[in-house]
Design a protein around this motif. Structure first.
Motif, PDB file in Angstrom:
ATOM      1  N   GLY A   1      27.330  -0.676 -17.628  1.00 21.38           N
ATOM      2  CA  GLY A   1      26.626   0.496 -18.109  1.00 21.38           C
ATOM      3  C   GLY A   1      27.279   1.128 -19.315  1.00 21.38           C
ATOM      4  N   LEU A   2      28.315   0.508 -19.880  1.00 21.07           N
ATOM      5  CA  LEU A   2      28.979   1.095 -21.043  1.00 21.07           C
ATOM      6  C   LEU A   2      28.516   0.465 -22.358  1.00 21.07           C
ATOM      7  N   VAL A   3      27.742  -0.609 -22.235  1.00 18.29           N
ATOM      8  CA  VAL A   3      27.240  -1.294 -23.431  1.00 18.29           C
ATOM      9  C   VAL A   3      25.755  -1.568 -23.221  1.00 18.29           C
ATOM     10  N   SER A   4      24.982  -1.353 -24.276  1.00 15.89           N
ATOM     11  CA  SER A   4      23.560  -1.698 -24.217  1.00 15.89           C
ATOM     12  C   SER A   4      23.247  -2.597 -25.411  1.00 15.89           C
ATOM     13  N   TYR A   5      22.065  -3.193 -25.394  1.00 20.70           N
ATOM     14  CA  TYR A   5      21.708  -4.028 -26.536  1.00 20.70           C
ATOM     15  C   TYR A   5      20.229  -3.878 -26.850  1.00 20.70           C
ATOM     16  N   VAL A   6      19.916  -4.222 -28.086  1.00 22.75           N
ATOM     17  CA  VAL A   6      18.544  -4.204 -28.584  1.00 22.75           C
ATOM     18  C   VAL A   6      18.270  -5.584 -29.157  1.00 22.75           C
ATOM     19  N   VAL A   7      17.080  -6.116 -28.899  1.00 23.38           N
ATOM     20  CA  VAL A   7      16.719  -7.419 -29.464  1.00 23.38           C
ATOM     21  C   VAL A   7      15.960  -7.183 -30.756  1.00 23.38           C
ATOM     22  N   LYS A   8      16.492  -7.734 -31.851  1.00 24.85           N
ATOM     23  CA  LYS A   8      15.839  -7.651 -33.149  1.00 24.85           C
ATOM     24  C   LYS A   8      15.786  -9.065 -33.723  1.00 24.85           C
ATOM     25  N   ALA A   9      14.600  -9.506 -34.028  1.00 21.56           N
ATOM     26  CA  ALA A   9      14.396 -10.839 -34.595  1.00 21.56           C
ATOM     27  C   ALA A   9      15.051 -11.904 -33.709  1.00 21.56           C
ATOM     28  N   ASN A  10      14.760 -11.821 -32.409  1.00 22.54           N
ATOM     29  CA  ASN A  10      15.276 -12.775 -31.411  1.00 22.54           C
ATOM     30  C   ASN A  10      16.799 -12.810 -31.312  1.00 22.54           C
ATOM     31  N   ARG A  11      17.457 -11.774 -31.756  1.00 24.40           N
ATOM     32  CA  ARG A  11      18.918 -11.677 -31.629  1.00 24.40           C
ATOM     33  C   ARG A  11      19.268 -10.386 -30.902  1.00 24.40           C
ATOM     34  N   LYS A  12      20.335 -10.492 -30.054  1.00 26.35           N
ATOM     35  CA  LYS A  12      20.808  -9.303 -29.342  1.00 26.35           C
ATOM     36  C   LYS A  12      21.796  -8.560 -30.225  1.00 26.35           C
ATOM     37  N   HIS A  13      21.566  -7.280 -30.355  1.00 27.45           N
ATOM     38  CA  HIS A  13      22.494  -6.411 -31.085  1.00 27.45           C
ATOM     39  C   HIS A  13      23.066  -5.414 -30.074  1.00 27.45           C
ATOM     40  N   TYR A  14      24.370  -5.510 -29.862  1.00 28.30           N
ATOM     41  CA  TYR A  14      25.038  -4.677 -28.845  1.00 28.30           C
ATOM     42  C   TYR A  14      25.429  -3.332 -29.434  1.00 28.30           C
ATOM     43  N   LEU A  15      25.270  -2.319 -28.559  1.00 28.98           N
ATOM     44  CA  LEU A  15      25.635  -0.959 -28.951  1.00 28.98           C
ATOM     45  C   LEU A  15      26.499  -0.340 -27.859  1.00 28.98           C
ATOM     46  N   ALA A  16      27.576   0.311 -28.244  1.00 23.85           N
ATOM     47  CA  ALA A  16      28.402   1.029 -27.278  1.00 23.85           C
ATOM     48  C   ALA A  16      27.723   2.340 -26.929  1.00 23.85           C
ATOM     49  N   THR A  17      27.820   2.716 -25.634  1.00 21.09           N
ATOM     50  CA  THR A  17      27.239   4.002 -25.240  1.00 21.09           C
ATOM     51  C   THR A  17      28.134   5.112 -25.780  1.00 21.09           C
TER      52      THR A  17
END
Length: 195
Positions: free
Chosen positions: A1-17
């Motif tokens: 639960g400390l990291v989330s991700y977004v899929v952009k152009a079939n790639r995962k982009h990780y974001l820190a909470t």
């Protein structure tokens, strides 16, 4: 639960909470530990009761004949391990007569394991072949108190060897209170016995 991700152009982009989420995470863990602690506290009395039952072993087993008696003595040496100790009273030589060459082997195994023994013999055994083979401390009492039963005491066990029966047999009593009582009795007799 400390990291989330977004899929952009079939790639995962990780974001820190956000960093504040770390504190929330620790608070959640703390609550979980407190709940587990309460659960364990609730079952502690049951666990202690089971442990007490297991520690209070009370059993008696009979071993008959040469093989049975040899098994008792081998088990005793194994349980005593290195530098163990046992005491005996009532010894009149029945063990040597019944076990023959195994008696000598038993004494050698004691030496190898550095097992100490204290034995109270009847006075008649003082000048016998028995004492030439026996390895350990010895004291003597009047032979008028002789017995065909050797009583061995070690750890939380008492073993009664009845040599004059056909076949001879041993009764192993596994009970800490009984063993302590016999040890106390032996201690008193040891003080009274002659060197």
């Amino acid at each position: 639960g400390l990291v989330s991700y977004v899929v952009k152009a079939n790639r995962k982009h990780y974001l820190a909470t956000p960093p504040e989420r770390l504190l929330d995470y620790l608070h959640d863990k703390q609550k979980q530990l407190q709940e587990e602690e309460k659960n364990i506290e609730a079952i502690l009395p049951q666990l202690k009761a089971k442990q007490n039952i297991a520690q209070g072993v009370q059993e008696a087993t009979i071993y008959s004949g040469f093989k049975g008696i040899k098994s008792v003595l081998e088990n005793m040496l194994q349980e005593l391990g290195q530098n163990g100790e046992y005491c005996v009273f009532g010894a009149e030589g029945g063990m040597q007569k019944v076990l023959g060459p195994y008696f000598t082997l038993f004494q050698k195994k004691k030496i190898q394991q550095k097992v100490k023994s204290k034995v109270i013999f009847g006075e008649e055994a003082r000048h016998s072949v028995l004492l030439e083979e026996y390895k350990g401390e010895a004291r003597f009492i009047s032979s008028q108190y002789s017995s065909p039963i050797d009583t061995f005491v070690y750890k939380d066990k008492v073993v009664l060897f009845i040599w004059n029966e056909k076949p001879p047999f041993a009764v192993v009593i596994h009970n800490a209170s009984a063993a302590q009582s016999y040890k106390n009795y032996f201690g008193w007799m040891w003080k009274m016995a002659k060197k």
